[in-house]
Design a protein around this motif. Sequence first.
Motif, mmCIF file in Angstrom:
data_model
loop_
_atom_site.group_PDB
_atom_site.id
_atom_site.type_symbol
_atom_site.label_atom_id
_atom_site.label_comp_id
_atom_site.label_asym_id
_atom_site.label_seq_id
_atom_site.Cartn_x
_atom_site.Cartn_y
_atom_site.Cartn_z
ATOM 1 N N UNK A 1 -24.530 21.697 -13.055
ATOM 2 C CA UNK A 1 -23.771 21.834 -14.299
ATOM 3 C C UNK A 1 -22.388 21.208 -14.206
ATOM 4 N N UNK A 2 -21.834 21.196 -13.044
ATOM 5 C CA UNK A 2 -20.497 20.594 -12.857
ATOM 6 C C UNK A 2 -20.362 20.167 -11.397
ATOM 7 N N UNK A 3 -19.331 19.401 -11.143
ATOM 8 C CA UNK A 3 -19.084 18.955 -9.777
ATOM 9 C C UNK A 3 -17.572 18.848 -9.551
ATOM 10 N N UNK A 4 -17.204 18.773 -8.298
ATOM 11 C CA UNK A 4 -15.787 18.696 -7.925
ATOM 12 C C UNK A 4 -15.630 17.644 -6.839
ATOM 13 N N UNK A 5 -14.525 16.903 -6.911
ATOM 14 C CA UNK A 5 -14.252 15.856 -5.925
ATOM 15 C C UNK A 5 -13.024 16.238 -5.117
ATOM 16 N N UNK A 6 -13.049 15.909 -3.857
ATOM 17 C CA UNK A 6 -11.897 16.104 -2.975
ATOM 18 C C UNK A 6 -11.843 14.940 -1.991
ATOM 19 N N UNK A 7 -10.759 14.861 -1.257
ATOM 20 C CA UNK A 7 -10.561 13.743 -0.332
ATOM 21 C C UNK A 7 -10.122 14.291 1.023
ATOM 22 N N UNK A 8 -10.583 13.637 2.070
ATOM 23 C CA UNK A 8 -10.255 14.094 3.406
ATOM 24 C C UNK A 8 -10.212 12.907 4.360
ATOM 25 N N UNK A 9 -9.588 13.140 5.493
ATOM 26 C CA UNK A 9 -9.558 12.171 6.590
ATOM 27 C C UNK A 9 -10.094 12.860 7.842
ATOM 28 N N UNK A 10 -9.985 12.168 8.956
ATOM 29 C CA UNK A 10 -10.424 12.769 10.210
ATOM 30 C C UNK A 10 -9.551 13.956 10.605
ATOM 31 N N UNK A 11 -8.333 13.982 10.065
ATOM 32 C CA UNK A 11 -7.403 15.064 10.397
ATOM 33 C C UNK A 11 -7.679 16.308 9.559
ATOM 34 N N UNK A 12 -7.970 16.123 8.279
ATOM 35 C CA UNK A 12 -8.198 17.264 7.400
ATOM 36 C C UNK A 12 -8.234 16.845 5.945
ATOM 37 N N UNK A 13 -8.242 17.843 5.063
ATOM 38 C CA UNK A 13 -8.321 17.596 3.617
ATOM 39 C C UNK A 13 -6.975 17.138 3.077
ATOM 40 N N UNK A 14 -7.018 16.169 2.144
ATOM 41 C CA UNK A 14 -5.825 15.660 1.481
ATOM 42 C C UNK A 14 -5.758 16.226 0.068
ATOM 43 N N UNK A 15 -4.600 16.724 -0.290
ATOM 44 C CA UNK A 15 -4.429 17.190 -1.662
ATOM 45 C C UNK A 15 -4.339 15.988 -2.603
ATOM 46 N N UNK A 16 -4.738 16.204 -3.843
ATOM 47 C CA UNK A 16 -4.659 15.110 -4.806
ATOM 48 C C UNK A 16 -4.285 15.652 -6.187
ATOM 49 N N UNK A 17 -3.790 14.745 -7.027
ATOM 50 C CA UNK A 17 -3.438 15.057 -8.404
ATOM 51 C C UNK A 17 -4.413 14.364 -9.345
#
Length: 227
Positions: A199-215
């Motif tokens: 019904x819905x989905x969510x996107x996020x971003x990460x590197x080898x170090x960890x998750x990156x916050x985004x706007x």
Amino acid sequence: MDSVLIVLTCASVAAAAAFGISAWRSRADEARRSAARVAALTAAIDGTEPPPPGLAGAAPAYEPVAATSMFATAAGAPVQGRPLLRTGVFAALAVAFLVVVAMANRNHTTPSASAGSPDAMLELVSMQHTREGRTLTVKGLVRNPRAGVPRSKVSAVVSAFDRWGGFVASNHAGLDFTNLAPGDESPFVVTISNVSGVARYRVSFRTEVGTLRHLDRRADALRASAK
């Protein structure tokens, strides 16, 4: 900062000029007084009258003095102009030192101001999805802000949920561009296969170090394109 440096530089030049003129006048006055003393001493030795005060280079009327006293005064005369000269030099050096310190502080702070902040968040510029049977494909565009730092090996992660908010599946894929300098943009494509009831989905971003916050900047991009 540039205006402060200009003011300090002008003040330094003005101080040096003022003290130089003052020292020059002091030495000129002392030269005239020395010449008058020599003339008075000559007159005292020859038994003639000293030159009247109105003549050029003459000092005010005074009593003849002994040769010993005259030579003692003349020997110390050249020193009288030096305190002002030393004061002028010290003042000019102090102002010049302030200028150098201000320029050094500016050179020291400028690189740090332009280095960027690691806390600057990535910006999601656009995103859309397509459904083909049991396959969900999410495409988008992400930007590394100009105030940020260089990023590398960033992956986009898409998580799918059902209508009740339950987790269904997720997958990730690297951005099309491995390295992102400040201000760079990169597309991404993430595919989730063999899913249903999404019904819905969510996107996020990460590197080898960890998750990156985004706007989420998609609304800004839509407003910009509508203008």
